[in-house]
Scaffold this active site. Structure first.
Site, PDB file in Angstrom:
ATOM      1  N   ASN A  71       0.827  -1.215   0.000  1.00  0.00           N
ATOM      2  CA  ASN A  71       0.000   0.000   0.000  1.00  0.00           C
ATOM      3  C   ASN A  71       0.862   1.266   0.000  1.00  0.00           C
ATOM      4  O   ASN A  71       0.599   2.206   0.744  1.00  0.00           O
ATOM      5  CB  ASN A  71      -0.932  -0.008   1.217  1.00  0.00           C
ATOM      6  CG  ASN A  71      -2.058   0.989   1.087  1.00  0.00           C
ATOM      7  OD1 ASN A  71      -2.449   1.359  -0.030  1.00  0.00           O
ATOM      8  ND2 ASN A  71      -2.598   1.431   2.200  1.00  0.00           N
ATOM      9  N   ARG A 107       8.151   6.591  -2.793  1.00  0.00           N
ATOM     10  CA  ARG A 107       8.378   6.515  -1.347  1.00  0.00           C
ATOM     11  C   ARG A 107       9.172   5.279  -0.970  1.00  0.00           C
ATOM     12  O   ARG A 107       9.986   5.304  -0.048  1.00  0.00           O
ATOM     13  CB  ARG A 107       7.041   6.500  -0.602  1.00  0.00           C
ATOM     14  CG  ARG A 107       6.446   7.877  -0.410  1.00  0.00           C
ATOM     15  CD  ARG A 107       5.347   7.827   0.644  1.00  0.00           C
ATOM     16  NE  ARG A 107       5.877   7.532   1.963  1.00  0.00           N
ATOM     17  CZ  ARG A 107       5.274   6.742   2.840  1.00  0.00           C
ATOM     18  NH1 ARG A 107       4.154   6.153   2.549  1.00  0.00           N
ATOM     19  NH2 ARG A 107       5.817   6.543   4.026  1.00  0.00           N
ATOM     20  N   ARG A 119       4.032  -0.405   8.655  1.00  0.00           N
ATOM     21  CA  ARG A 119       4.718  -1.666   8.354  1.00  0.00           C
ATOM     22  C   ARG A 119       5.888  -1.908   9.290  1.00  0.00           C
ATOM     23  O   ARG A 119       6.476  -2.994   9.288  1.00  0.00           O
ATOM     24  CB  ARG A 119       5.203  -1.655   6.908  1.00  0.00           C
ATOM     25  CG  ARG A 119       4.105  -1.249   5.923  1.00  0.00           C
ATOM     26  CD  ARG A 119       4.688  -0.764   4.614  1.00  0.00           C
ATOM     27  NE  ARG A 119       3.707  -0.033   3.812  1.00  0.00           N
ATOM     28  CZ  ARG A 119       3.446   1.257   3.942  1.00  0.00           C
ATOM     29  NH1 ARG A 119       4.100   1.979   4.857  1.00  0.00           N
ATOM     30  NH2 ARG A 119       2.554   1.846   3.184  1.00  0.00           N
ATOM     31  N   LYS A 140       0.413 -11.135  -2.385  1.00  0.00           N
ATOM     32  CA  LYS A 140       1.084 -10.319  -3.396  1.00  0.00           C
ATOM     33  C   LYS A 140       2.577 -10.148  -3.112  1.00  0.00           C
ATOM     34  O   LYS A 140       3.408 -10.265  -4.022  1.00  0.00           O
ATOM     35  CB  LYS A 140       0.391  -8.955  -3.494  1.00  0.00           C
ATOM     36  CG  LYS A 140       0.849  -8.114  -4.649  1.00  0.00           C
ATOM     37  CD  LYS A 140       1.998  -7.243  -4.232  1.00  0.00           C
ATOM     38  CE  LYS A 140       2.603  -6.558  -5.442  1.00  0.00           C
ATOM     39  NZ  LYS A 140       3.768  -5.760  -5.018  1.00  0.00           N
ATOM     40  N   PRO A 197       1.991 -11.788  -9.404  1.00  0.00           N
ATOM     41  CA  PRO A 197       1.624 -10.820  -8.364  1.00  0.00           C
ATOM     42  C   PRO A 197       0.449  -9.944  -8.811  1.00  0.00           C
ATOM     43  O   PRO A 197       0.498  -9.342  -9.883  1.00  0.00           O
ATOM     44  CB  PRO A 197       2.890  -9.970  -8.209  1.00  0.00           C
ATOM     45  CG  PRO A 197       4.000 -10.790  -8.786  1.00  0.00           C
ATOM     46  CD  PRO A 197       3.375 -11.603  -9.882  1.00  0.00           C
ATOM     47  N   GLN A 248       3.340 -10.778 -16.364  1.00  0.00           N
ATOM     48  CA  GLN A 248       2.878  -9.828 -15.361  1.00  0.00           C
ATOM     49  C   GLN A 248       3.676  -8.533 -15.412  1.00  0.00           C
ATOM     50  O   GLN A 248       3.126  -7.444 -15.285  1.00  0.00           O
ATOM     51  CB  GLN A 248       2.972 -10.471 -13.969  1.00  0.00           C
ATOM     52  CG  GLN A 248       2.215  -9.742 -12.888  1.00  0.00           C
ATOM     53  CD  GLN A 248       3.041  -8.663 -12.216  1.00  0.00           C
ATOM     54  OE1 GLN A 248       4.203  -8.425 -12.542  1.00  0.00           O
ATOM     55  NE2 GLN A 248       2.426  -7.985 -11.278  1.00  0.00           N
ATOM     56  N   PHE A 274       2.101  -4.893 -15.936  1.00  0.00           N
ATOM     57  CA  PHE A 274       2.228  -3.912 -14.860  1.00  0.00           C
ATOM     58  C   PHE A 274       2.862  -2.615 -15.375  1.00  0.00           C
ATOM     59  O   PHE A 274       2.363  -1.518 -15.145  1.00  0.00           O
ATOM     60  CB  PHE A 274       3.073  -4.498 -13.723  1.00  0.00           C
ATOM     61  CG  PHE A 274       3.472  -3.507 -12.674  1.00  0.00           C
ATOM     62  CD1 PHE A 274       2.611  -3.182 -11.627  1.00  0.00           C
ATOM     63  CD2 PHE A 274       4.708  -2.870 -12.724  1.00  0.00           C
ATOM     64  CE1 PHE A 274       2.974  -2.256 -10.658  1.00  0.00           C
ATOM     65  CE2 PHE A 274       5.081  -1.938 -11.765  1.00  0.00           C
ATOM     66  CZ  PHE A 274       4.209  -1.638 -10.727  1.00  0.00           C
TER      67      PHE A 274
END
Length: 279
Positions: free
Chosen positions: A119, A124, A168, A211, A228, A267, A271
DNA sequence: TCCCAGGACAGCA
DNA sequence: TGCTGTCATGGG
């Protein structure tokens, strides 16, 4: 393409599936810089500088054997692209990210990096990992290595909060406490397990869900039979595959049924295309 | 100010 | 098993 390997230099002539911008910006690793005339990347305690001259790419590095493997230079990406080109959208995605390669990154670094990625956004994540490496990674003279497990396991929640890990942080502290005593056996078991077993084992770690486990398997263990599913893949599935499935688990299964052992490659093209072009 | 980002987790039905 | 609210934080 034609590859020459010296001790601290790799030369790629007539590259067909190697664009450093595509490789670094497709979200598989985070410790890199792209400048106007060159790019560089730090992985574990290794460093490489990559210059793209068009028909020739030169990789100057501390260990060419390491980076030959890291950049997955033994794999034929042209053949892979042909096999996963299952529809026009895939063709567009492959065309867009034609220079992508799946890196063989360090397992421990991937576990920590992708716990932080949850998330979060890539800008960042990069800043946070740079902070952590700068403060606790070995000074290699010009750059900092990714911290060793023993060193990182000594950091407390406060440190990770100051690094920008947010909620986290306790996950990291918990997982590092598990790994500091068991990583040799834990990593050995991951490497020797089948993908399903390794997937389950990774998810026993705090902060590692489906994921994140898939990303660690793909980038840290080079298991390409995973897919993922993140927020961008949800959009791809909904917008471009017109799917009605809603759960991560089912969408993952849908794509793995479609791409099989090449799921991880497919993937990455999807992505990168979705995140960059929003097509 | 609200929305979003390479989601995971606990609580609940 | 599957769904929902919550979590820290900076950028658009």
């Amino acid at each position: 393409m034609d590859i020459l390997k010296e001790k601290q230099k790799i030369v790629i002539n007539n590259p067909d599936s190697f664009k450093i911008k595509d490789i670094l910006e497709c979200g598989q690793v985070f410790r890199y810089n792209i400048f106007s005339d060159y790019a560089d990347v730090v992985t574990k305690d290794h460093y490489a500088q990559i210059v793209d001259y068009g028909k020739k790419i030169i990789i100057n590095c501390d260990d060419s054997e390491y980076f030959y493997d890291y950049f997955d230079l033994d794999t034929d990406y042209q053949a892979i692209k042909q096999q996963i080109k299952v529809n026009p959208y895939m063709s567009s995605a492959i065309e867009f990210g034609q220079g992508i390669r799946i890196l063989k990154a360090d397992l421990f670094e991937m576990i920590i990096s992708f716990i932080i990625s949850a998330n979060n956004n890539i800008g960042r994540i990069k800043k946070t990992l740079d902070f952590i490496s700068k403060h606790l990674g070995k000074d290699m003279g010009g750059y900092n290595a990714f911290p060793e497990i023993d060193v990182l396991a000594q950091a407390d929640e406060k440190f990770f909060l100051s690094a920008g890990c947010g909620y986290r942080s306790p996950y990291l502290v918990h997982t590092l406490n598990i790994l500091k005593n068991s990583h040799l056996l834990f990593f050995e078991q991951l490497k020797n397990s089948g993908t399903v077993q390794a997937f389950e084992k990774l998810m026993t770690l705090k902060g590692v869900g489906e994921k994140v486990a898939d990303c660690v398997l793909l980038f840290g263990l080079h298991r390409t039979d995973v897919f993922p599913v993140d927020t961008w893949i949800f959009k791809v599935y909904k917008d471009n595959f017109n799917g009605e499935l809603t759960s991560r688990k089912n969408i993952r299964e849908f794509f793995i049924n479609l791409f099989g052992n090449l799921s991880g490659y497919a993937q990455q093209y999807l992505f990168y295309f979705k995140r960059s072009s929003k097509a």
